[in-house]
Write a protein that holds these residues in place. Structure first.
Motif, PDB file in Angstrom:
ATOM      1  N   ALA A 123      15.209   3.226   6.878  1.00  0.00           N
ATOM      2  CA  ALA A 123      13.963   3.539   6.164  1.00  0.00           C
ATOM      3  C   ALA A 123      13.448   4.926   6.557  1.00  0.00           C
ATOM      4  CB  ALA A 123      12.903   2.475   6.467  1.00  0.00           C
ATOM      5  N   LEU A 124      13.538   5.257   7.844  1.00  0.00           N
ATOM      6  CA  LEU A 124      13.084   6.580   8.293  1.00  0.00           C
ATOM      7  C   LEU A 124      13.971   7.661   7.675  1.00  0.00           C
ATOM      8  CD1 LEU A 124      12.410   5.698  12.047  1.00  0.00           C
ATOM      9  CD2 LEU A 124      10.678   6.006  10.265  1.00  0.00           C
ATOM     10  N   SER A 125      15.268   7.394   7.590  1.00  0.00           N
ATOM     11  CA  SER A 125      16.185   8.358   6.967  1.00  0.00           C
ATOM     12  C   SER A 125      15.833   8.579   5.502  1.00  0.00           C
ATOM     13  CB  SER A 125      17.635   7.868   7.009  1.00  0.00           C
ATOM     14  OG  SER A 125      18.050   7.613   8.299  1.00  0.00           O
ATOM     15  N   LEU A 126      15.440   7.505   4.836  1.00  0.00           N
ATOM     16  CA  LEU A 126      15.126   7.613   3.407  1.00  0.00           C
ATOM     17  C   LEU A 126      13.769   8.262   3.151  1.00  0.00           C
ATOM     18  CD1 LEU A 126      16.451   4.115   2.201  1.00  0.00           C
ATOM     19  CD2 LEU A 126      17.435   6.350   1.658  1.00  0.00           C
ATOM     20  N   GLY A 127      13.005   8.500   4.209  1.00  0.00           N
ATOM     21  CA  GLY A 127      11.755   9.242   4.033  1.00  0.00           C
ATOM     22  C   GLY A 127      10.477   8.510   4.400  1.00  0.00           C
ATOM     23  N   ALA A 128      10.596   7.293   4.951  1.00  0.00           N
ATOM     24  CA  ALA A 128       9.379   6.598   5.400  1.00  0.00           C
ATOM     25  C   ALA A 128       8.832   7.289   6.648  1.00  0.00           C
ATOM     26  CB  ALA A 128       9.691   5.139   5.712  1.00  0.00           C
ATOM     27  N   ARG A 139       3.405  14.400   0.130  1.00  0.00           N
ATOM     28  CA  ARG A 139       1.948  14.665   0.096  1.00  0.00           C
ATOM     29  C   ARG A 139       1.143  13.724   0.987  1.00  0.00           C
ATOM     30  NH1 ARG A 139       1.059  14.702  -6.265  1.00  0.00           N
ATOM     31  NH2 ARG A 139       2.791  13.215  -6.117  1.00  0.00           N
ATOM     32  N   ILE A 140       1.586  12.506   1.128  1.00  0.00           N
ATOM     33  CA  ILE A 140       0.875  11.547   1.998  1.00  0.00           C
ATOM     34  C   ILE A 140       1.917  10.713   2.758  1.00  0.00           C
ATOM     35  CG2 ILE A 140      -1.280  11.337   0.644  1.00  0.00           C
ATOM     36  CD1 ILE A 140      -0.114   8.821  -0.651  1.00  0.00           C
ATOM     37  N   PRO A 141       1.525  10.131   3.895  1.00  0.00           N
ATOM     38  CA  PRO A 141       2.486   9.299   4.636  1.00  0.00           C
ATOM     39  C   PRO A 141       2.827   8.001   3.903  1.00  0.00           C
ATOM     40  CG  PRO A 141       0.368   9.419   5.789  1.00  0.00           C
ATOM     41  CD  PRO A 141       0.251  10.303   4.584  1.00  0.00           C
ATOM     42  N   ILE A 142       4.045   7.550   4.153  1.00  0.00           N
ATOM     43  CA  ILE A 142       4.538   6.313   3.528  1.00  0.00           C
ATOM     44  C   ILE A 142       4.961   5.336   4.619  1.00  0.00           C
ATOM     45  CG2 ILE A 142       6.336   5.307   2.058  1.00  0.00           C
ATOM     46  CD1 ILE A 142       6.601   8.082   0.722  1.00  0.00           C
ATOM     47  N   ILE A 143       4.339   4.165   4.615  1.00  0.00           N
ATOM     48  CA  ILE A 143       4.780   3.073   5.490  1.00  0.00           C
ATOM     49  C   ILE A 143       5.558   2.101   4.602  1.00  0.00           C
ATOM     50  CG2 ILE A 143       4.014   1.187   7.002  1.00  0.00           C
ATOM     51  CD1 ILE A 143       1.366   2.795   7.374  1.00  0.00           C
ATOM     52  N   VAL A 144       6.620   1.515   5.117  1.00  0.00           N
ATOM     53  CA  VAL A 144       7.339   0.499   4.338  1.00  0.00           C
ATOM     54  C   VAL A 144       7.482  -0.751   5.194  1.00  0.00           C
ATOM     55  CG1 VAL A 144       9.589   1.468   5.028  1.00  0.00           C
ATOM     56  CG2 VAL A 144       9.450  -0.012   3.020  1.00  0.00           C
ATOM     57  N   ASP A 145       7.322  -1.922   4.574  1.00  0.00           N
ATOM     58  CA  ASP A 145       7.571  -3.173   5.302  1.00  0.00           C
ATOM     59  C   ASP A 145       8.353  -4.125   4.405  1.00  0.00           C
ATOM     60  OD1 ASP A 145       5.904  -4.869   3.705  1.00  0.00           O
ATOM     61  OD2 ASP A 145       4.148  -4.339   4.884  1.00  0.00           O
ATOM     62  N   GLY A 146       8.875  -5.193   5.039  1.00  0.00           N
ATOM     63  CA  GLY A 146       9.599  -6.220   4.289  1.00  0.00           C
ATOM     64  C   GLY A 146      11.008  -6.418   4.800  1.00  0.00           C
ATOM     65  N   GLY A 147      11.185  -7.414   5.662  1.00  0.00           N
ATOM     66  CA  GLY A 147      12.533  -7.796   6.089  1.00  0.00           C
ATOM     67  C   GLY A 147      13.117  -6.975   7.216  1.00  0.00           C
ATOM     68  N   GLY A 151      -6.377   9.862  -4.896  1.00  0.00           N
ATOM     69  CA  GLY A 151      -6.967  10.224  -3.608  1.00  0.00           C
ATOM     70  C   GLY A 151      -6.586   9.353  -2.436  1.00  0.00           C
ATOM     71  N   ALA A 152      -5.572   8.493  -2.587  1.00  0.00           N
ATOM     72  CA  ALA A 152      -5.148   7.669  -1.433  1.00  0.00           C
ATOM     73  C   ALA A 152      -4.656   8.581  -0.314  1.00  0.00           C
ATOM     74  CB  ALA A 152      -4.052   6.694  -1.846  1.00  0.00           C
ATOM     75  N   ASP A 153      -4.950   8.189   0.919  1.00  0.00           N
ATOM     76  CA  ASP A 153      -4.501   8.976   2.080  1.00  0.00           C
ATOM     77  C   ASP A 153      -3.126   8.544   2.545  1.00  0.00           C
ATOM     78  OD1 ASP A 153      -6.983  10.564   2.629  1.00  0.00           O
ATOM     79  OD2 ASP A 153      -7.821   8.544   2.742  1.00  0.00           O
ATOM     80  N   GLY A 154      -2.656   7.405   2.068  1.00  0.00           N
ATOM     81  CA  GLY A 154      -1.352   6.909   2.466  1.00  0.00           C
ATOM     82  C   GLY A 154      -1.022   5.683   1.637  1.00  0.00           C
ATOM     83  N   ILE A 155       0.249   5.283   1.647  1.00  0.00           N
ATOM     84  CA  ILE A 155       0.613   4.048   0.945  1.00  0.00           C
ATOM     85  C   ILE A 155       1.501   3.185   1.833  1.00  0.00           C
ATOM     86  CG2 ILE A 155       0.427   4.911  -1.430  1.00  0.00           C
ATOM     87  CD1 ILE A 155       3.465   5.276  -1.436  1.00  0.00           C
ATOM     88  N   VAL A 156       1.475   1.899   1.534  1.00  0.00           N
ATOM     89  CA  VAL A 156       2.386   0.970   2.184  1.00  0.00           C
ATOM     90  C   VAL A 156       3.274   0.378   1.090  1.00  0.00           C
ATOM     91  CG1 VAL A 156       2.641  -1.040   3.679  1.00  0.00           C
ATOM     92  CG2 VAL A 156       0.589   0.404   3.880  1.00  0.00           C
ATOM     93  N   VAL A 157       4.559   0.706   1.153  1.00  0.00           N
ATOM     94  CA  VAL A 157       5.529   0.128   0.229  1.00  0.00           C
ATOM     95  C   VAL A 157       5.779  -1.298   0.704  1.00  0.00           C
ATOM     96  CG1 VAL A 157       7.871   0.298  -0.677  1.00  0.00           C
ATOM     97  CG2 VAL A 157       6.575   2.379  -0.119  1.00  0.00           C
ATOM     98  N   SER A 158       5.403  -2.261  -0.120  1.00  0.00           N
ATOM     99  CA  SER A 158       5.433  -3.643   0.362  1.00  0.00           C
ATOM    100  C   SER A 158       5.464  -4.608  -0.811  1.00  0.00           C
ATOM    101  CB  SER A 158       4.166  -3.899   1.208  1.00  0.00           C
ATOM    102  OG  SER A 158       4.093  -5.251   1.617  1.00  0.00           O
ATOM    103  N   ASN A 159       6.219  -5.704  -0.651  1.00  0.00           N
ATOM    104  CA  ASN A 159       6.092  -6.819  -1.604  1.00  0.00           C
ATOM    105  C   ASN A 159       5.508  -8.035  -0.872  1.00  0.00           C
ATOM    106  OD1 ASN A 159       8.359  -7.885  -0.203  1.00  0.00           O
ATOM    107  ND2 ASN A 159       9.786  -7.010  -1.690  1.00  0.00           N
ATOM    108  N   HIS A 160       4.688  -7.737   0.131  1.00  0.00           N
ATOM    109  CA  HIS A 160       3.980  -8.762   0.892  1.00  0.00           C
ATOM    110  C   HIS A 160       4.966  -9.669   1.635  1.00  0.00           C
ATOM    111  CE1 HIS A 160      -0.402 -10.028   0.841  1.00  0.00           C
ATOM    112  NE2 HIS A 160       0.121 -10.877   1.700  1.00  0.00           N
ATOM    113  N   GLY A 161       6.091  -9.070   2.048  1.00  0.00           N
ATOM    114  CA  GLY A 161       7.109  -9.879   2.732  1.00  0.00           C
ATOM    115  C   GLY A 161       7.677 -10.956   1.821  1.00  0.00           C
ATOM    116  N   GLY A 162       7.873 -10.609   0.534  1.00  0.00           N
ATOM    117  CA  GLY A 162       8.421 -11.589  -0.415  1.00  0.00           C
ATOM    118  C   GLY A 162       7.452 -12.690  -0.758  1.00  0.00           C
TER     119      GLY A 162
END
Ligand SMILES: Cc1cc2nc3c(=O)[nH]c(=O)nc-3n(C[C@H](O)[C@H](O)[C@H](O)COP(=O)(O)O)c2cc1C
Length: 404
Positions: free
Chosen positions: A329-334, A311-319, A277-288
């Motif tokens: 990242a936007l091209s890959l689907g974020a 199905r839900i939005p994806i945010i990505v961070d790290g570097g 039931g998550a509304d979104g995810i953040v792809v992250s390794n906490h900035g390493g």
């Protein structure tokens, strides 16, 4: 300053830090020291050099550190070399539009301000400076549990709903109280950070702390972050290592805010987040800063995009340090991209004005990448615009920094 230079030279020779610190030292000695106005700064790497000069060493160590030998930290940057842009031509790009809508939040840019704790350690403007810059440039902001500034004041400074980042305590009543306070402050979503269940080993921070001869206990003594005001925190930890996926449902029972999960790195977990039931995810390794020797988040992204399947939005961070990184990242689907350290470098160097400069620099670079590739809107950037080489390309002039 001399001893600082000597220390940086020592770091540069250390097997732990070689590549990164040698680069930062070189920038500091050649360029950073000469810049006195944010408008003179030409990219985020220069801002980093300036921040290094202005932020006290121990605090800068906290900001910069990865874990163990900083391999994940470096991987986040190196991962971008795997992907190359495939531009299309003769498209009308005369009116570029960077705006996005994510879970009902509108922003002028897909670059989101990630939660970074203790911003008072970088500049007196602290989170208020960040929020005012976010407002001035039109960026969405996520506020850390560890904010130096009360959430109500930050929400007021941003003047549009912000999101709250939650470190769950191991006392559920406290977690609920924080959620209720964030919701009352106007937050429309909460990001639950799940990537630090077992603590971490921040050696770069320890190294830089050695250089700081101030008595840390004077400031740090007995200080509790504003979000814990009124809560009984005796014996309470800021992590609940017993959490499982059921936490999403439990949170939804006590808050109307959207729930995002921050710290996803594999497709199977992304699928579980959706399933629970998550509304979104953040792809992250906490900035390493969490687990050592991981993949770059940009390399994790394709399998996660496939698992989520829109199905839900994806945010990505790290570097993320260049407009082209964001474009990939936007091209890959974020849906959007988060930045942590870069805006804090701006904050440390110039306060609010420095954060604004960092945001403007990255937006400018992203705009150039979008126009140059024939994609005038965020929605028009898709998988056809990026090529996966399948392996990282050895370091060259790849956008690691000015002096590569
Ligand atoms: C100094 C520092 C403090 C951070 N504090 C938090 C935090 O309180 N909560 C959180 O979820 N993530 C925290 N993060 C991670 C960021 O939200 C983000 O995932 C990371 O900084 C992105 O990588 P980047 O710094 O390379 O842009 C922190 C990162 C840094 C550098």
């Amino acid at each position: 300053m001399n001893s600082r230079r000597e220390f940086l030279k020592y770091l540069a020779a250390s097997p732990l830090l070689t590549e990164y610190s040698a680069f930062a030292q070189e920038v500091e000695e050649t360029l950073g020291a000469r810049l006195t106005d944010p408008s003179e700064v030409i990219n985020v790497f220069e801002m980093e050099a300036l921040a290094r000069e202005k932020i006290p060493p121990a605090h800068f160590g906290y900001l910069q550190t990865g874990v163990d030998s900083d391999a994940t930290l470096r991987a986040n940057r190196a991962g971008f070399t795997r992907f190359q842009i495939r531009p299309r031509r003769l498209v009308d790009v005369s009116s570029p539009d960077l705006s996005i809508d994510i879970l009902g939040t509108q922003a002028k840019s897909p670059i989101i301000i990630c939660p970074v704790g203790s911003q008072g350690a970088y500049h007196a403007d602290a989170e208020l400076g960040t929020a005012r810059a976010a407002k001035a440039v039109g960026h969405h902001m996520i506020l850390s549990t560890q904010s130096s500034t009360a959430i109500e004041a930050v929400a007021e400074a941003r003047d549009e709903p912000i999101w709250f980042q939650l470190y769950p305590t191991n006392r559920w009543a406290n977690t609920v109280a924080m959620l209720q306070r964030a919701e009352a402050a106007g937050c429309t979503a909460v990001c639950l950070t799940i990537d630090l269940p077992g603590g971490r080993n921040t050696e770069t921070q320890s190294l830089l702390m050695r250089e700081d001869d101030r008595d840390c206990s004077v400031c740090h003594k007995g200080q509790a972050k504003p979000i814990f005001k009124g809560l009984d925190m005796k014996g309470v930890m800021l992590n609940d290592s017993s959490l499982t996926w059921s936490v999403i449902g439990r949170m939804k029972e006590v808050t109307n805010m959207k729930v995002l999960i921050k710290g996803i790195e594999v497709g199977a977990d992304a699928a579980l987040a959706v399933q629970h039931g998550a509304d979104g995810i953040v792809v992250s390794n906490h900035g390493g800063r969490a687990v050592e020797t991981e993949r770059a988040t940009i390399e994790c992204l394709p399998e996660i995009v496939a698992a989520v399947n829109g199905r839900i939005p994806i945010i990505v961070d790290g570097g993320f340090r260049r407009g082209t990184d964001i474009y990939k990242a936007l091209s890959l689907g974020a849906t959007a991209v988060g930045i942590g350290r870069p805006y804090c470098w701006g904050l440390g160097a110039f306060g609010q004005a420095g954060v604004e400069r960092v945001l403007n620099l990255l937006n400018r670079e992203l705009t150039i990448a979008m126009m140059g590739s024939g994609t005038p809107t965020i929605a028009s950037i898709g998988p056809d615009y990026v090529h996966d080489v399948g392996h990282r390309i050895e370091r060259g002039r790849m956008g690691f920094g000015l002096l590569d």
